[in-house]
Structures are given as C-alpha cells and as structure tokens.
Design a protein around this motif. Sequence first.
Motif, mmCIF file in Angstrom:
data_model
loop_
_atom_site.group_PDB
_atom_site.id
_atom_site.type_symbol
_atom_site.label_atom_id
_atom_site.label_comp_id
_atom_site.label_asym_id
_atom_site.label_seq_id
_atom_site.Cartn_x
_atom_site.Cartn_y
_atom_site.Cartn_z
ATOM 1 N N PRO A 26 -5.797 10.160 -15.242
ATOM 2 C CA PRO A 26 -4.730 9.314 -15.774
ATOM 3 C C PRO A 26 -4.292 8.109 -14.521
ATOM 4 O O PRO A 26 -4.166 8.691 -13.354
ATOM 5 C CB PRO A 26 -3.724 10.207 -15.967
ATOM 6 C CG PRO A 26 -4.354 11.512 -16.197
ATOM 7 C CD PRO A 26 -5.355 11.704 -15.221
ATOM 8 N N GLN A 27 -3.806 6.898 -15.151
ATOM 9 C CA GLN A 27 -3.596 6.075 -14.157
ATOM 10 C C GLN A 27 -2.413 5.421 -14.831
ATOM 11 O O GLN A 27 -2.337 5.141 -16.065
ATOM 12 C CB GLN A 27 -4.854 4.877 -13.799
ATOM 13 C CG GLN A 27 -5.817 5.742 -13.157
ATOM 14 C CD GLN A 27 -5.828 6.090 -11.606
ATOM 15 O OE1 GLN A 27 -4.901 5.482 -11.079
ATOM 16 N NE2 GLN A 27 -6.398 7.202 -11.510
ATOM 17 N N PRO A 28 -1.602 4.933 -13.982
ATOM 18 C CA PRO A 28 -0.610 3.856 -14.589
ATOM 19 C C PRO A 28 -1.149 2.587 -15.111
ATOM 20 O O PRO A 28 -1.966 2.169 -14.877
ATOM 21 C CB PRO A 28 0.428 3.572 -13.489
ATOM 22 C CG PRO A 28 0.097 4.621 -12.374
ATOM 23 C CD PRO A 28 -1.392 5.040 -12.489
ATOM 24 N N LEU A 29 -0.571 2.269 -16.256
ATOM 25 C CA LEU A 29 -0.881 1.316 -17.211
ATOM 26 C C LEU A 29 -1.091 0.003 -16.479
ATOM 27 O O LEU A 29 -1.961 -0.765 -16.208
ATOM 28 C CB LEU A 29 -0.128 0.971 -18.464
ATOM 29 C CG LEU A 29 -0.692 -0.204 -19.370
ATOM 30 C CD1 LEU A 29 -2.188 -0.302 -19.948
ATOM 31 C CD2 LEU A 29 0.310 -0.542 -20.518
ATOM 32 N N ASP A 30 0.122 -0.259 -15.449
ATOM 33 C CA ASP A 30 0.043 -1.452 -14.764
ATOM 34 C C ASP A 30 -1.155 -1.464 -13.679
ATOM 35 O O ASP A 30 -1.459 -2.636 -13.588
ATOM 36 C CB ASP A 30 1.526 -1.551 -14.167
ATOM 37 C CG ASP A 30 2.541 -1.906 -14.810
ATOM 38 O OD1 ASP A 30 2.463 -2.226 -16.032
ATOM 39 O OD2 ASP A 30 3.800 -1.539 -14.553
ATOM 40 N N ASP A 31 -1.365 -0.490 -13.216
ATOM 41 C CA ASP A 31 -2.388 -0.372 -12.304
ATOM 42 C C ASP A 31 -3.800 -0.758 -12.915
ATOM 43 O O ASP A 31 -4.717 -1.533 -12.415
ATOM 44 C CB ASP A 31 -2.626 0.910 -11.464
ATOM 45 C CG ASP A 31 -1.469 1.321 -10.413
ATOM 46 O OD1 ASP A 31 -0.710 0.319 -10.542
ATOM 47 O OD2 ASP A 31 -1.522 2.433 -10.158
ATOM 48 N N VAL A 32 -3.909 -0.179 -14.071
ATOM 49 C CA VAL A 32 -5.175 -0.609 -14.993
ATOM 50 C C VAL A 32 -5.137 -2.142 -15.102
ATOM 51 O O VAL A 32 -6.489 -2.596 -15.088
ATOM 52 C CB VAL A 32 -5.299 0.192 -16.205
ATOM 53 C CG1 VAL A 32 -6.515 -0.089 -17.014
ATOM 54 C CG2 VAL A 32 -5.359 1.841 -15.726
ATOM 55 N N LEU A 33 -4.296 -2.610 -15.581
ATOM 56 C CA LEU A 33 -4.188 -4.111 -15.968
ATOM 57 C C LEU A 33 -4.631 -4.794 -14.705
ATOM 58 O O LEU A 33 -5.301 -5.943 -14.873
ATOM 59 C CB LEU A 33 -2.952 -4.229 -16.781
ATOM 60 C CG LEU A 33 -2.672 -3.939 -18.099
ATOM 61 C CD1 LEU A 33 -1.416 -4.056 -18.316
ATOM 62 C CD2 LEU A 33 -3.663 -4.091 -19.001
ATOM 63 N N ALA A 34 -3.856 -4.352 -13.708
ATOM 64 C CA ALA A 34 -4.123 -5.190 -12.568
ATOM 65 C C ALA A 34 -5.494 -5.164 -12.199
ATOM 66 O O ALA A 34 -6.200 -6.137 -11.625
ATOM 67 C CB ALA A 34 -3.177 -4.611 -11.414
ATOM 68 N N ASP A 35 -6.369 -3.845 -11.986
ATOM 69 C CA ASP A 35 -7.805 -3.899 -11.838
ATOM 70 C C ASP A 35 -8.533 -4.781 -12.580
ATOM 71 O O ASP A 35 -9.297 -5.384 -12.321
ATOM 72 C CB ASP A 35 -8.089 -2.371 -12.043
ATOM 73 C CG ASP A 35 -7.809 -1.565 -10.846
ATOM 74 O OD1 ASP A 35 -7.411 -2.278 -9.884
ATOM 75 O OD2 ASP A 35 -7.802 -0.058 -10.953
ATOM 76 N N LEU A 36 -8.087 -4.609 -13.993
ATOM 77 C CA LEU A 36 -8.777 -5.573 -15.091
ATOM 78 C C LEU A 36 -8.797 -7.042 -14.505
ATOM 79 O O LEU A 36 -9.791 -7.805 -14.739
ATOM 80 C CB LEU A 36 -8.635 -5.294 -16.246
ATOM 81 C CG LEU A 36 -8.929 -3.907 -16.961
ATOM 82 C CD1 LEU A 36 -8.155 -3.719 -18.017
ATOM 83 C CD2 LEU A 36 -10.538 -3.802 -17.110
ATOM 84 N N SER A 37 -7.580 -7.404 -14.158
ATOM 85 C CA SER A 37 -7.396 -8.942 -13.922
ATOM 86 C C SER A 37 -8.110 -9.323 -12.483
ATOM 87 O O SER A 37 -7.844 -10.514 -12.024
ATOM 88 C CB SER A 37 -6.029 -9.387 -14.258
ATOM 89 O OG SER A 37 -5.231 -8.506 -13.151
ATOM 90 N N SER A 38 -8.344 -8.253 -11.819
ATOM 91 C CA SER A 38 -8.623 -8.742 -10.164
ATOM 92 C C SER A 38 -9.746 -9.181 -9.954
ATOM 93 O O SER A 38 -9.982 -9.762 -8.881
ATOM 94 C CB SER A 38 -8.534 -7.396 -9.366
ATOM 95 O OG SER A 38 -9.480 -6.506 -9.782
ATOM 96 N N GLY A 39 -10.617 -9.462 -11.031
ATOM 97 C CA GLY A 39 -12.074 -9.962 -10.912
ATOM 98 C C GLY A 39 -13.231 -9.153 -10.467
ATOM 99 O O GLY A 39 -14.297 -9.702 -10.439
ATOM 100 N N ASP A 40 -12.852 -7.798 -10.482
ATOM 101 C CA ASP A 40 -14.095 -6.779 -9.682
ATOM 102 C C ASP A 40 -14.360 -5.771 -10.892
ATOM 103 O O ASP A 40 -14.738 -4.748 -10.537
ATOM 104 C CB ASP A 40 -13.576 -6.444 -8.380
ATOM 105 C CG ASP A 40 -12.482 -5.679 -8.592
ATOM 106 O OD1 ASP A 40 -11.650 -5.547 -9.514
ATOM 107 O OD2 ASP A 40 -12.028 -4.611 -7.397
#
Length: 79
Positions: A26-40
């Motif tokens: 389980p990961q915080p939604l904000d972290d998951v969204l940040a990962d998806l938008s980070s380009g990697d």
Amino acid sequence: MNDTPDGEVRNVAAAPAITVATDDGPQPLDDVLADLSSGDRLMAGAAETVADSTATDVDELVADFNTLLAALRTRGVIT
C-alpha cells in the motif's frame, strides 16, 4: 471539522489518507500520482502507434487485437 451528514469532508486536512495497492504494498495516492507523472513510469514517453482496426471478419479482428496486445506488452502496460 467533521464529515457532513451526506459524507462530505469539509476540512481536507482532516480527511483520511487514500492508499493504493501497488506491487510494493500500500502506498499513499499522492506518492503514486507523483511517480506516474515523474516520467520514469508506465506512461512516460511515446508509445508505438497502433492503427485503428479495419477488420471485416473475426479472423482479421483477432489479428488486430493481437497486434494491440503485442504493443501493450512491448510498452510494459501488460505482461
């Protein structure tokens, strides 16, 4: 502040954190969204273009669908 009778949270800071199930647990939604938008991650960069299907029978449609699946596998969207 508390939730309203209809469930609306009026104070976002008091809202419970939203978590998402990931391969890493389980990961915080904000972290998951940040990962998806980070380009990697999954949807970063350009993907192979897949033409629209022009199938006129089931065999052609299966071939077009398999082409789409192959493109998704190559991109890492599915395994």
